[in-house]
Scaffold this motif. Structure first.
Motif, PDB file in Angstrom:
ATOM      1  N   MET A 105      11.982  28.495 -37.719  1.00 43.40           N
ATOM      2  CA  MET A 105      11.383  27.209 -37.407  1.00 43.40           C
ATOM      3  C   MET A 105      11.203  27.144 -35.888  1.00 43.40           C
ATOM      4  O   MET A 105      11.726  27.986 -35.158  1.00 43.40           O
ATOM      5  CB  MET A 105      12.268  26.049 -37.876  1.00 43.40           C
ATOM      6  CG  MET A 105      13.607  25.955 -37.165  1.00 43.40           C
ATOM      7  SD  MET A 105      14.613  24.554 -37.685  1.00 43.40           S
ATOM      8  CE  MET A 105      13.703  23.186 -36.990  1.00 43.40           C
ATOM      9  N   ASP A 106      10.453  26.177 -35.435  1.00 46.57           N
ATOM     10  CA  ASP A 106      10.384  25.917 -33.998  1.00 46.57           C
ATOM     11  C   ASP A 106      10.370  24.419 -33.769  1.00 46.57           C
ATOM     12  O   ASP A 106      10.183  23.634 -34.698  1.00 46.57           O
ATOM     13  CB  ASP A 106       9.200  26.616 -33.334  1.00 46.57           C
ATOM     14  CG  ASP A 106       7.842  26.136 -33.823  1.00 46.57           C
ATOM     15  OD1 ASP A 106       7.767  25.550 -34.925  1.00 46.57           O
ATOM     16  OD2 ASP A 106       6.844  26.352 -33.125  1.00 46.57           O
ATOM     17  N   TRP A 107      10.652  24.031 -32.546  1.00 48.34           N
ATOM     18  CA  TRP A 107      10.641  22.632 -32.138  1.00 48.34           C
ATOM     19  C   TRP A 107      10.191  22.608 -30.692  1.00 48.34           C
ATOM     20  O   TRP A 107       9.832  23.640 -30.137  1.00 48.34           O
ATOM     21  CB  TRP A 107      12.004  21.975 -32.363  1.00 48.34           C
ATOM     22  CG  TRP A 107      13.151  22.641 -31.662  1.00 48.34           C
ATOM     23  CD1 TRP A 107      13.696  22.300 -30.460  1.00 48.34           C
ATOM     24  CD2 TRP A 107      13.892  23.787 -32.104  1.00 48.34           C
ATOM     25  NE1 TRP A 107      14.728  23.143 -30.127  1.00 48.34           N
ATOM     26  CE2 TRP A 107      14.865  24.066 -31.130  1.00 48.34           C
ATOM     27  CE3 TRP A 107      13.820  24.610 -33.230  1.00 48.34           C
ATOM     28  CZ2 TRP A 107      15.755  25.137 -31.229  1.00 48.34           C
ATOM     29  CZ3 TRP A 107      14.708  25.667 -33.338  1.00 48.34           C
ATOM     30  CH2 TRP A 107      15.667  25.910 -32.352  1.00 48.34           C
ATOM     31  N   ASP A 108      10.163  21.437 -30.066  1.00 47.38           N
ATOM     32  CA  ASP A 108       9.548  21.311 -28.743  1.00 47.38           C
ATOM     33  C   ASP A 108      10.137  22.262 -27.697  1.00 47.38           C
ATOM     34  O   ASP A 108       9.422  22.751 -26.838  1.00 47.38           O
ATOM     35  CB  ASP A 108       9.606  19.866 -28.235  1.00 47.38           C
ATOM     36  CG  ASP A 108      11.023  19.329 -28.146  1.00 47.38           C
ATOM     37  OD1 ASP A 108      11.946  19.927 -28.733  1.00 47.38           O
ATOM     38  OD2 ASP A 108      11.211  18.308 -27.467  1.00 47.38           O
ATOM     39  N   THR A 109      11.425  22.585 -27.772  1.00 49.23           N
ATOM     40  CA  THR A 109      12.037  23.450 -26.754  1.00 49.23           C
ATOM     41  C   THR A 109      12.689  24.699 -27.333  1.00 49.23           C
ATOM     42  O   THR A 109      13.424  25.384 -26.629  1.00 49.23           O
ATOM     43  CB  THR A 109      13.117  22.679 -25.964  1.00 49.23           C
ATOM     44  OG1 THR A 109      14.130  22.245 -26.878  1.00 49.23           O
ATOM     45  CG2 THR A 109      12.519  21.496 -25.224  1.00 49.23           C
ATOM     46  N   GLY A 110      12.426  25.008 -28.593  1.00 48.39           N
ATOM     47  CA  GLY A 110      13.131  26.152 -29.155  1.00 48.39           C
ATOM     48  C   GLY A 110      12.431  26.857 -30.291  1.00 48.39           C
ATOM     49  O   GLY A 110      11.508  26.344 -30.912  1.00 48.39           O
ATOM     50  N   ILE A 111      12.910  28.082 -30.533  1.00 47.88           N
ATOM     51  CA  ILE A 111      12.512  28.889 -31.681  1.00 47.88           C
ATOM     52  C   ILE A 111      13.804  29.253 -32.398  1.00 47.88           C
ATOM     53  O   ILE A 111      14.754  29.737 -31.770  1.00 47.88           O
ATOM     54  CB  ILE A 111      11.782  30.177 -31.258  1.00 47.88           C
ATOM     55  CG1 ILE A 111      10.479  29.854 -30.520  1.00 47.88           C
ATOM     56  CG2 ILE A 111      11.521  31.079 -32.464  1.00 47.88           C
ATOM     57  CD1 ILE A 111       9.799  31.077 -29.921  1.00 47.88           C
ATOM     58  N   GLY A 112      13.854  29.039 -33.684  1.00 45.59           N
ATOM     59  CA  GLY A 112      15.039  29.386 -34.459  1.00 45.59           C
ATOM     60  C   GLY A 112      14.767  30.535 -35.406  1.00 45.59           C
ATOM     61  O   GLY A 112      13.818  30.492 -36.177  1.00 45.59           O
ATOM     62  N   VAL A 113      15.593  31.582 -35.313  1.00 44.34           N
ATOM     63  CA  VAL A 113      15.589  32.666 -36.284  1.00 44.34           C
ATOM     64  C   VAL A 113      16.854  32.465 -37.110  1.00 44.34           C
ATOM     65  O   VAL A 113      17.956  32.456 -36.553  1.00 44.34           O
ATOM     66  CB  VAL A 113      15.580  34.044 -35.601  1.00 44.34           C
ATOM     67  CG1 VAL A 113      15.645  35.160 -36.636  1.00 44.34           C
ATOM     68  CG2 VAL A 113      14.348  34.194 -34.710  1.00 44.34           C
ATOM     69  N   LEU A 114      16.713  32.278 -38.428  1.00 41.47           N
ATOM     70  CA  LEU A 114      17.800  31.732 -39.230  1.00 41.47           C
ATOM     71  C   LEU A 114      18.061  32.548 -40.494  1.00 41.47           C
ATOM     72  O   LEU A 114      17.793  32.084 -41.604  1.00 41.47           O
ATOM     73  CB  LEU A 114      17.455  30.285 -39.609  1.00 41.47           C
ATOM     74  CG  LEU A 114      16.853  29.423 -38.491  1.00 41.47           C
ATOM     75  CD1 LEU A 114      16.264  28.145 -39.042  1.00 41.47           C
ATOM     76  CD2 LEU A 114      17.900  29.127 -37.445  1.00 41.47           C
ATOM     77  N   PRO A 115      18.601  33.763 -40.355  1.00 35.79           N
ATOM     78  CA  PRO A 115      18.979  34.463 -41.584  1.00 35.79           C
ATOM     79  C   PRO A 115      20.163  33.760 -42.227  1.00 35.79           C
ATOM     80  O   PRO A 115      21.020  33.216 -41.535  1.00 35.79           O
ATOM     81  CB  PRO A 115      19.353  35.865 -41.094  1.00 35.79           C
ATOM     82  CG  PRO A 115      19.690  35.701 -39.650  1.00 35.79           C
ATOM     83  CD  PRO A 115      18.905  34.526 -39.152  1.00 35.79           C
ATOM     84  N   GLY A 116      20.200  33.753 -43.538  1.00 40.31           N
ATOM     85  CA  GLY A 116      21.300  33.075 -44.210  1.00 40.31           C
ATOM     86  C   GLY A 116      21.382  33.453 -45.660  1.00 40.31           C
ATOM     87  O   GLY A 116      20.546  34.196 -46.175  1.00 40.31           O
ATOM     88  N   ILE A 117      22.410  32.941 -46.320  1.00 36.54           N
ATOM     89  CA  ILE A 117      22.613  33.290 -47.721  1.00 36.54           C
ATOM     90  C   ILE A 117      22.932  32.044 -48.527  1.00 36.54           C
ATOM     91  O   ILE A 117      23.715  31.198 -48.106  1.00 36.54           O
ATOM     92  CB  ILE A 117      23.708  34.363 -47.874  1.00 36.54           C
ATOM     93  CG1 ILE A 117      23.713  34.943 -49.272  1.00 36.54           C
ATOM     94  CG2 ILE A 117      25.074  33.839 -47.470  1.00 36.54           C
ATOM     95  CD1 ILE A 117      24.360  36.302 -49.368  1.00 36.54           C
ATOM     96  N   SER A 118      22.282  31.940 -49.668  1.00 36.15           N
ATOM     97  CA  SER A 118      22.531  30.848 -50.599  1.00 36.15           C
ATOM     98  C   SER A 118      23.549  31.335 -51.622  1.00 36.15           C
ATOM     99  O   SER A 118      23.402  32.427 -52.179  1.00 36.15           O
ATOM    100  CB  SER A 118      21.221  30.465 -51.291  1.00 36.15           C
ATOM    101  OG  SER A 118      21.453  29.515 -52.294  1.00 36.15           O
TER     102      SER A 118
END
Length: 197
Positions: A105-118
């Motif tokens: 995802m991204d927002w006004d001041t950032g980029i998120g790389v979000l690996p995860g597990i359900s």
């Protein structure tokens, strides 16, 4: 999991490795989900324009990494890769179901790389072992592309251990400490972790 002192018997949750990067003209403004063998971005997205927001992409269908970089100068400015397992994971002593995903995802001041597990139907007292690597480099290059591919192969698959499974080594030590926290009132409650460093 414990909710207001009561153990929750069957838990469905998503553990997300929240990895935010500064989005600015002096930092990172793009993310590549794969690189060609010469180091050029193969599948890439621009911050503030088209970075996918929580696509829940199964990791098995990804490169196993995502790289944040500066679009205008990818071969002369620093970048950081987040490397994760492409495996859905392993289960030991539990019938819970696992699904390993990569989100962004991204927002006004950032980029998120979000690996995860359900995790679906996990039992209280289970231990989840999940590994990511952060790989900073000076620039995108063929060497980086080859190194990231090599590192993806080295990442341990996520592992969920049921509450009765006998752990060993470092993981047993970590699990013992975590289980001790469940019954301890010692410690400092805070929402400002930086103040504790």
């Amino acid at each position: 999991m414990v909710n207001n002192g009561a153990t929750v018997p069957k838990v469905t949750f998503c553990l997300e490795n929240w990895t935010p990067f500064l989005n600015s003209s002096n930092a990172f403004d793009a993310v590549a989900f794969s690189l060609h063998s010469d180091g050029t971005p193969a599948e890439w997205y621009r911050a503030g324009y088209n970075i996918p927001r929580y696509p829940w992409t199964p990791t098995a269908s990804t490169s196993g990494y995502a790289v944040v970089y500066t679009e205008r100068a990818p071969y002369t400015t620093p970048n950081v890769a987040v490397v994760y397992s492409k495996s859905n994971g392993q289960r030991f002593g539990t019938s819970a179901r696992l699904k390993n995903v990569r989100n962004t995802m991204d927002w006004d001041t950032g980029i998120g790389v979000l690996p995860g597990i359900s995790v679906v139907n996990s039992q209280s007292g289970s231990i989840l072992d999940y590994t990511i690597r952060l790989v900073p480099r000076a620039r995108l290059s063929a060497g980086l592309a080859a190194d990231l591919t090599r590192q993806v192969g080295q990442i341990r698959a996520p592992a969920l251990y049921g509450p009765g499974f006998a752990l060993s080594g470092e993981l047993a030590t970590i699990a013992s400490r975590l289980r001790g926290y469940l019954h301890s009132t010692a410690g400092t409650r805070t929402n400002h972790l930086a103040q504790l460093l």
